[in-house]
Design an enzyme around this catalytic site. Structure first.
Site, PDB file in Angstrom:
ATOM      1  N   HIS A   1      38.435  36.519  47.512  1.00  0.00           N
ATOM      2  CA  HIS A   1      38.199  37.357  46.332  1.00  0.00           C
ATOM      3  C   HIS A   1      39.272  38.419  46.176  1.00  0.00           C
ATOM      4  CE1 HIS A   1      34.335  35.942  48.084  1.00  0.00           C
ATOM      5  NE2 HIS A   1      34.145  35.519  46.852  1.00  0.00           N
TER       6      HIS A   1
HETATM    7  S1  FES Z   1      37.580  39.192  49.543  1.00  0.00           S
HETATM    8 FE1  FES Z   1      35.652  38.251  49.546  1.00  0.00          FE
HETATM    9  S2  FES Z   1      35.490  37.412  51.528  1.00  0.00           S
HETATM   10 FE2  FES Z   1      37.394  38.420  51.541  1.00  0.00          FE
END
Ligand code: FES
Length: 175
Positions: free
Chosen positions: A140
């Site tokens: 993410h």
């Molecule tokens: S940014 Fe979501 S698990 Fe690493």
């Protein structure tokens, strides 16, 4: 290999190609090579026994990954530039404020040892990636700096530090 040594130009071509191949493999290996752990057997280590890691083979600028209690541990031999970048940050601006000095052992600034599990939802970040050239979690988009501190993205906390100590200038014991 012996078949290409008969013609000099072919040999040169081969060496060129071979060098390129080694370079590519070397770069990938240098990024996160897996260090074979010779101490306690796998089941004992999995059960949580401490492990010792010899730091001597880890070149400056290199990050290696070992496993402790089934968790990936990143060991970064930071360059002078990486240390400076980590130290010059205004700690008050960080999402999870921690000075670099709290992230390394006193007198061992080059060595950062962190648990390589993103504090967002648990993906394993990539080493030497992302906007801050520390670790980047592609799940993410969390970016950690050269101190393993979260700088950008949804992760709320810095990469955790495992319990470890230096047992000599070139060896640590994790756990
Ligand atoms: S940014 Fe979501 S698990 Fe690493």
């Amino acid at each position: 290999m012996t078949t290409v040594s008969s013609a000099e130009h072919t040999r040169r071509d081969f060496l060129y190609i071979a060098t390129g191949a080694v370079g590519a493999v070397g770069a990938a290996a240098a990024l996160v090579p897996l260090i074979a752990q010779m101490n306690p057997d796998a089941s004992t280590v999995a059960a949580g026994a401490p492990i010792e890691v010899d730091l001597a083979p880890i070149a400056e600028g290199q990050i290696v990954k070992v496993f402790w209690r089934s968790k990936p541990i990143f060991i970064s031999h930071r360059s002078k530039k990486e240390i400076e970048e980590a130290q010059k940050v205004n700690v008050g601006t960080l999402p999870d404020p921690e000075p670099d000095s709290a992230r390394v052992k006193q007198g061992h600034d080059p060595w950062l040892v962190v648990i390589g599990i993103c504090t967002h939802l648990g993906c394993i970040p990539l080493a030497h990636q992302g906007e801050y050239n520390g670790f980047f979690c592609p799940c993410h988009g969390s970016a950690y700096d050269t101190s393993g501190r979260i700088r950008k993205g949804p992760a709320p906390k810095n990469l955790p530090l495992p319990p470890y100590q230096f047992v000599s200038d070139t060896k640590i014991r994790i756990g």
